[in-house]
Design a protein around this motif. Structure first.
Motif, PDB file in Angstrom:
ATOM      1  N   ALA A 115       0.806  -1.225   0.000  1.00 28.74           N
ATOM      2  CA  ALA A 115       0.000   0.000   0.000  1.00 28.74           C
ATOM      3  C   ALA A 115       0.840   1.275   0.000  1.00 28.74           C
ATOM      4  O   ALA A 115       0.431   2.292  -0.542  1.00 28.74           O
ATOM      5  CB  ALA A 115      -0.938   0.003   1.199  1.00 28.74           C
ATOM      6  N   LEU A 196      -8.497  -1.001   6.395  1.00 35.50           N
ATOM      7  CA  LEU A 196      -7.108  -0.658   6.079  1.00 35.50           C
ATOM      8  C   LEU A 196      -6.658  -1.490   4.884  1.00 35.50           C
ATOM      9  O   LEU A 196      -6.678  -2.718   4.932  1.00 35.50           O
ATOM     10  CB  LEU A 196      -6.204  -0.931   7.297  1.00 35.50           C
ATOM     11  CG  LEU A 196      -4.724  -0.636   7.062  1.00 35.50           C
ATOM     12  CD1 LEU A 196      -4.489   0.848   6.789  1.00 35.50           C
ATOM     13  CD2 LEU A 196      -3.884  -1.094   8.243  1.00 35.50           C
ATOM     14  N   LEU A 197      -6.251  -0.812   3.820  1.00 34.86           N
ATOM     15  CA  LEU A 197      -5.780  -1.492   2.613  1.00 34.86           C
ATOM     16  C   LEU A 197      -4.274  -1.699   2.751  1.00 34.86           C
ATOM     17  O   LEU A 197      -3.540  -0.742   3.021  1.00 34.86           O
ATOM     18  CB  LEU A 197      -6.100  -0.662   1.367  1.00 34.86           C
ATOM     19  CG  LEU A 197      -7.535  -0.130   1.279  1.00 34.86           C
ATOM     20  CD1 LEU A 197      -7.743   0.683   0.006  1.00 34.86           C
ATOM     21  CD2 LEU A 197      -8.544  -1.274   1.339  1.00 34.86           C
TER      22      LEU A 197
END
Ligand SMILES: Cc1cc2nc3c(=O)[nH]c(=O)nc-3n(C[C@H](O)[C@H](O)[C@H](O)COP(=O)(O)OP(=O)(O)OC[C@H]3O[C@@H](n4cnc5c(N)ncnc54)[C@H](O)[C@@H]3O)c2cc1C
Length: 321
Positions: A115, A196-197
């Motif tokens: 990410a 949450l990526l």
């Protein structure tokens, strides 16, 4: 994105001790005394209680689980290139993804990327391997996570169209979800607050490296010619209205608002949908006041309610209040 649950660490001192402990247990860097002015590309915005910077996807997943168990509010932040945080004190944890930036792993036309990796860098890496699909996104100055969150796009390409799977944090674990289960809309996705990526696998299209590079250069040239370069901005401030034949930038330009100033915030003379900040005294409230003046004028003259593309983060939404 913010958790609004009640705190079970009711006193700030207890809460700070809990945050410090959670970070220390995982060996995560925990910093205090930062301001949004240091963390965002607009270079304005107030104080942040804590900035935690995990290094791996597993660490990040465990970290947010620890915070959630203590009912401590948090927000993820990539490069801060699409956020306008107000000037107040923000009493929650910023989970910075910028250190979560392991080298992407290419396997044929597939690439697995974390990410925090830079989106422009990923575009260049992919182009060098003769992989097409994201070359138009090269000039978007953010992380892969930020791009996934809002389905970043430019020059006819959007990241959502090439996503095979997304890795997210759930219950302290890294979980992979298929990209087709996500709704990828115009600068908006179906990811929910509190998600949450952590990373993604993209499937690109094999092509001619030279042609891909040429398209990337062309997009870059067009950007340089039409957008302020090296200025403190967050890109386009407002979305293009869906039912309008003319884009927002042209609409604001036609109102003669290029160069309009409020304190340290100015409508860019180069691109009217960009608000830029100038000087050491610029404040988030200047940018907000200018943005609202633009919205008011567009509402009056065109009957259109402009929707913010930039995310507005309010300190009054602090989870412990
Ligand atoms: C000069 C300039 C040009 C731009 N041009 C474009 C353009 O052409 N097209 C375009 O789409 N955008 C553009 N942008 C806006 C911005 O660069 C993009 O939205 C970018 O994808 C944001 O990435 P970021 O890492 O900076 O996200 P941030 O600004 O840090 O965060 C944006 C949002 O995403 C969330 N987020 C970030 N990372 C994660 C994560 N890992 N998990 C969950 N949520 C997360 C944040 O909580 C926040 O809500 C431009 C900005 C600038 C300054």
């Amino acid at each position: 994105m913010i958790e609004t649950k009640e705190q079970d660490v009711s006193h700030p001192t207890q809460r700070d001790a809990a945050i410090e402990q959670i970070a220390a247990n995982l060996g995560v860097r925990a910093e205090r005394g930062k301001r949004f002015a240091e963390l965002t590309s607009l270079r304005v915005g107030g104080a942040v209680d804590w900035v935690l910077s995990p290094l791996t996807e597993e660490q990040a997943a465990t970290l947010v689980h620890g915070l959630e168990q203590k009912e401590i509010g948090w927000r993820p932040l990539g490069s801060g290139s699409n956020v306008l945080a107000d000037d107040g004190a923000h009493h929650y944890v910023i989970l910075s993804l910028k250190e979560l930036k392991a080298d992407p792993v290419f396997d044929g036309a597939r690439v697995s990327v974390t990410a925090g990796y830079s989106l422009p860098r990923l575009c260049i890496d992919s182009a060098r391997r003769g992989l097409s699909g994201i070359e138009g996104l090269n000039g978007i100055p953010g992380t892969v996570g930020g791009a996934l969150w809002m389905n970043a796009g430019a020059f006819g390409q959007e990241i959502g169209t090439v996503v095979e799977t997304v890795r997210v944090a759930r219950g302290g674990r890294v979980i992979e979800i298929p990209g087709r289960e996500v709704k990828w809309n115009y600068r908006h996705t179906s990811f929910q607050e509190g998600e949450l990526l952590l990373g993604a696998t993209l499937v690109l299209h094999p092509g001619d490296a030279e042609e891909i590079r040429a398209r990337m250069e062309q997009a870059k040239g067009q950007r340089m010619a039409t957008q302020p370069h090296g200025a403190r901005s967050a890109g386009c401030f407002f979305k293009n209205p869906p039912a309008s034949a003319i884009g927002t930038g042209k609409m604001i330009d036609d109102l003669g608002m290029k160069g309009t100033r409020k304190g340290g915030a100015v409508v860019s003379p180069k691109h009217a949908n960009f608000i830029v900040t100038e000087g050491d005294d610029a404040r988030a409230e200047d940018a907000l006041a200018l943005a609202e003046e633009i919205r008011e004028r567009v509402r009056r003259e065109h009957g259109i309610d402009l929707e913010y593309e930039v995310e507005l983060w309010s300190s009054s939404q602090n989870p412990e209040r």
